[in-house]
Design a protein around this motif. Sequence first.
Motif: not given
Length: 194
Positions: A127, A129, A155-156, A182-183, A187
């Motif tokens: 993942g 960001i 995370q989101a 943005d992720v 997320g």
Amino acid sequence: EVRAVGASLGAPGNVVLGGAFNDAAIKNRDDLADFKVLYFATHGLLPQPEGCLPEPALVTSLGGEGSDALLDMSEILNIKLDADLVVLAACDTGGAGSVDAARTGLAGGGEALGGLTRAMIYAGSRGLIVSHWSVDSDSAVRMMTALFASGAPTQAEGLQRAQASLQADAALSHPYSWAPFDVIGDGARPLPGA
């Protein structure tokens, strides 16, 4: 910013700053796969195929001999990661840009997951960001420290809470301040440190 995030993750001793953060040192580390979170607070550069920068890169400090103070996409592809989250807290890190396929082995440009994002995924990040445009340094610091201090389970949701905290501040309520990040990935994955 980096110190605050490192402390919120319980890893203040694993923060690399200043001259120690250079392209040669990063490429030569054999322990990057041991970290579940990698956080780059630097400057991101978009490629200029007709100029002197054929692919996207992160700016680093100048290392030893052979250093160009850039960690470019081709070099990231050769790094071995096993990260749950890589944060590219820099300008334009989510953009594809155009790349030199002969140099990188990656064809095309303009894909949704291009440039630095794709390189980090290929290197082993589950993942990311990333930012979609040039970011204001002060709002980026506020956004990222709020993200990791949010206590959010995912995370989101952590990013959403951090964005909401900037929206609530009249000086930072314009989307330029809170919307660039943005992720990328799932997320719903746990936010490290939550």
